[in-house]
Enzyme design. Structure first.
Site, PDB file in Angstrom:
ATOM      1  N   GLY A  54      24.686  42.946  84.969  1.00 36.83           N
ATOM      2  CA  GLY A  54      25.432  41.767  85.417  1.00 36.83           C
ATOM      3  C   GLY A  54      24.953  40.548  84.669  1.00 36.83           C
ATOM      4  O   GLY A  54      23.865  40.560  84.071  1.00 36.83           O
ATOM      5  N   CYS A  81      19.776  47.582  83.476  1.00 35.92           N
ATOM      6  CA  CYS A  81      19.661  46.180  83.049  1.00 35.92           C
ATOM      7  C   CYS A  81      19.440  45.252  84.254  1.00 35.92           C
ATOM      8  O   CYS A  81      18.387  45.301  84.863  1.00 35.92           O
ATOM      9  CB  CYS A  81      20.902  45.812  82.232  1.00 35.92           C
ATOM     10  N   TYR A  82      20.422  44.471  84.655  1.00 39.67           N
ATOM     11  CA  TYR A  82      20.246  43.620  85.839  1.00 39.67           C
ATOM     12  C   TYR A  82      19.840  44.482  87.047  1.00 39.67           C
ATOM     13  O   TYR A  82      19.021  44.067  87.867  1.00 39.67           O
ATOM     14  CB  TYR A  82      21.547  42.865  86.129  1.00 39.67           C
ATOM     15  N   HIS A 168      21.437  49.618  77.922  1.00 35.48           N
ATOM     16  CA  HIS A 168      22.697  50.152  78.466  1.00 35.48           C
ATOM     17  C   HIS A 168      22.959  51.572  77.969  1.00 35.48           C
ATOM     18  O   HIS A 168      23.354  51.757  76.822  1.00 35.48           O
ATOM     19  CB  HIS A 168      23.865  49.250  78.052  1.00 35.48           C
ATOM     20  N   GLU A 170      25.355  53.422  78.853  1.00 33.29           N
ATOM     21  CA  GLU A 170      26.784  53.748  78.916  1.00 33.29           C
ATOM     22  C   GLU A 170      27.571  53.388  77.665  1.00 33.29           C
ATOM     23  O   GLU A 170      28.669  53.889  77.457  1.00 33.29           O
ATOM     24  CB  GLU A 170      27.417  53.071  80.150  1.00 33.29           C
ATOM     25  N   ASP A 226      51.496  54.247  78.068  1.00 32.08           N
ATOM     26  CA  ASP A 226      50.978  53.692  79.314  1.00 32.08           C
ATOM     27  C   ASP A 226      52.054  53.570  80.391  1.00 32.08           C
ATOM     28  O   ASP A 226      51.854  53.988  81.536  1.00 32.08           O
ATOM     29  CB  ASP A 226      50.319  52.328  79.062  1.00 32.08           C
ATOM     30  N   LYS A 368      42.297  54.846  77.338  1.00 24.68           N
ATOM     31  CA  LYS A 368      43.478  55.507  76.751  1.00 24.68           C
ATOM     32  C   LYS A 368      43.403  57.038  76.776  1.00 24.68           C
ATOM     33  O   LYS A 368      44.364  57.701  77.145  1.00 24.68           O
ATOM     34  CB  LYS A 368      43.626  55.020  75.295  1.00 24.68           C
TER      35      LYS A 368
END
Ligand code: XMP
Length: 512
Positions: A54, A81-82, A168, A170, A226, A368
């Site tokens: 964050g 992280c945060y 991170h 991710e 989409d 996507k």
């Protein structure tokens, strides 16, 4: 019931990326507000909790804090992280604001793997984005990995099953990050990988039904990936309460309207309203040469036509859109920020707020490739799901200068030949986009014994990953020769085919 991981959202732009990585590991995850009560998570039977990153500092007043009882749930907790700094400060360690802020690439070194780093070798590339750092570990924690500026870049408390990392895992810039996430999910939380896309469909259908109730929904169908997937999903949930509106603006590719009608009206049996508005669009575009003015006229006319169609449908409460996560992610580009790498060009129609409809965006948390997987699950064909992006202003920005019906018709034929050849050669799915551009430039040619004086088309075939940068695709000469021969022989009005060999930047993908 699927096993479930709770991701508490402290405002990181990567929170959705965490959820996506968890889905990639075939585990169901749900994002919750940061202050969700531990009792609620307990009721839901979550098997692990992730505290996201964050933008705040845990040292600042009013920093978002979780319900402390999440540390008493008896399930593993991972702070990123945060999230790590929160664990540090809430569990009795010490966090300070660091002079050496770590942003960007870093290297994590470790002597033992602990539980999170199992199967990974030291040193490991990581992506950092933090200012604060832990200087004193809470009781029970052990430092496993260090980075240049952080002695506690990865920490573990095995007894309580609490884990944290400064970087991170991710984002794609932490290449081994997915292994860390997998270790957390499978080895630590005991997940078995019991989630699949069909489960997503069932949940999404239920959510749509709960949100919509007995109200009506409209959706602007463009034929693109989409909006097609959104239509199929919403239709599965509420059937005839959904009406799709398809605007034929006269700037579509060959047979586009008929194909879309066939698929959605005839095959899916959806309520669909086609508005044939070619005349109004072309009338308004008469004599207009400037690309930006053309875009504005097309956009404004689309909204008017769509609005009118919606009003004629009667009481409608929801406007559905196929907005994806990369469309909603913070659009302010931050230099070197990996989130900006996953952000694709905005393809949102920009429908007016004045329509006073509630938005229904069932694909909002998906990327996507996930939308394609979902579309497959819903029975959409590969042809629809792998369609190249097509700009809102359509062929309007592919006829250079003034738009005339005659030019559009010629372009449609040339473009159709290009599409046929790209598909049959297998190159269609290898490139990002391919299309023809009409050039109102008359040049001399010879056909049989006759002199011709006709226009030209350019072939634009590009490779890209996000449309922000692109390069011209190296297509075999034999294929280009076939396309060129066919266009010149079969399309009346074209006697020259050119190949666009410019990259973006400095050129753009579209010609206007
Ligand atoms: P450019 O030409 O800017 O295109 O390199 C990047 C990507 O965006 C698409 N594009 C548009 N899409 N409305 C859209 O919905 C537009 O006005 C528009 N202009 C460009 C283009 O096809 C490419 O994929």
């Amino acid at each position: 019931m699927n096993q479930k991981i709770a991701v508490l959202d402290f405002g990181s732009q990567y929170t959705q990326v965490i959820a996506r990585r968890i889905r990639e590991c075939n585990v169901y995850s749900q994002i919750f507000p940061f202050n969700t009560k531990a009792s609620e998570l307990k009721k839901l039977g979550v098997c692990g909790v992730i505290l996201s990153g964050g933008p705040a500092s845990v040292l600042s007043k009013g920093a978002p804090k979780p319900d402390r009882k999440i540390f008493e749930l008896g399930v593993p907790v991972l702070g990123i992280c945060y999230g790590l700094q929160l664990m540090g400060s809430l569990l009795g360690g010490q966090v300070v604001s660091s002079k050496e802020r770590e942003y960007g690439h870093g290297v994590l070194s470790f002597k033992t793997c602990g539980r999170l780093l199992k199967g990974i070798e030291s040193p490991m590339k990581v992506w950092n984005s933090h200012g604060d750092k832990i200087v004193k570990l809470p009781k029970g924690f052990k430092a496993i990995g260090t980075t240049e500026n952080s002695p506690y870049a990865l920490i573990e408390d095995l007894d309580r099953s609490f884990y944290g990392m400064q970087f991170h895992p991710e984002v794609v810039h932490t290449p081994e990050g997915i292994k860390i996430i997998k270790n957390f999910l499978y080895d630590i939380c005991g997940c078995t990988g019991d989630w699949k896309m069909s489960d997503y469909v069932a949940r999404a259908v239920e959510n749509i039904r709960n949100t919509v109730g007995d109200k009506k929904v409209i959706l602007g169908l463009s034929g693109g990936v989409d909006s097609s997937v959104a239509a199929a999903l919403i239709h599965k949930a509420i059937g005839d309460q959904l009406t799709c509106v398809f605007v034929d603006n006269g700037l579509l590719r060959k047979d586009e309207r008929v194909k879309v009608e066939k698929l959605f009206r005839d095959n899916f049996k959806m309520r669909m309203r086609t508005v044939r508005a070619e005349k109004i669009f072309l009338d308004r575009l008469k004599g207009v040469k400037d690309p930006e003015r053309k875009r504005k006229i097309i956009g404004k006319t689309f909204i008017e036509v769509f609005d009118k169609a919606v009003k004629s449908i009667g009481d409608v409460d929801f406007l559905a859109q196929g907005t994806l996560y990369p469309d909603v992610i913070e659009s302010v580009p931050i230099a070197g920020n990996p989130a900006s790498l996953i952000k694709s060009h905005h393809n949102v129609g920009g429908l007016p707020k004045r329509m006073k409809l509630k938005l229904l965006e069932p694909l909002r948390e998906l990327f996507k490739d996930e939308v394609r997987a979902l579309g497959k699950e819903l029975g959409l064909s590969r042809e629809v799901l792998w369609r190249h992006p097509f700009p809102g202003p359509g062929l309007g920005v592919r006829v250079v200068g003034e738009i005339k019906k005659a030019y559009l018709d010629v372009l449609r034929e040339a473009d159709d030949i290009l599409m046929q050849e790209m598909r049959s050669s297998g190159y269609y799915e290898k490139v990002w986009q391919s299309f023809a551009v009409f050039l109102p430039v008359k040049t001399v040619g010879v056909m049989g014994d006759e002199r011709t004086y006709d226009n030209a088309v350019a072939l634009r075939i590009v490779e890209s990953t996000d449309a922000m940068t692109a390069d011209w695709a190296h297509i075999p000469h034999e294929l280009l020769a076939k396309i060129s021969n066919r266009i010149i022989n079969e399309v009346k009005g074209i006697n020259r085919v050119c190949l666009d060999i410019s990259s973006k930047p400095p050129s753009t993908i579209e010609w206007e």
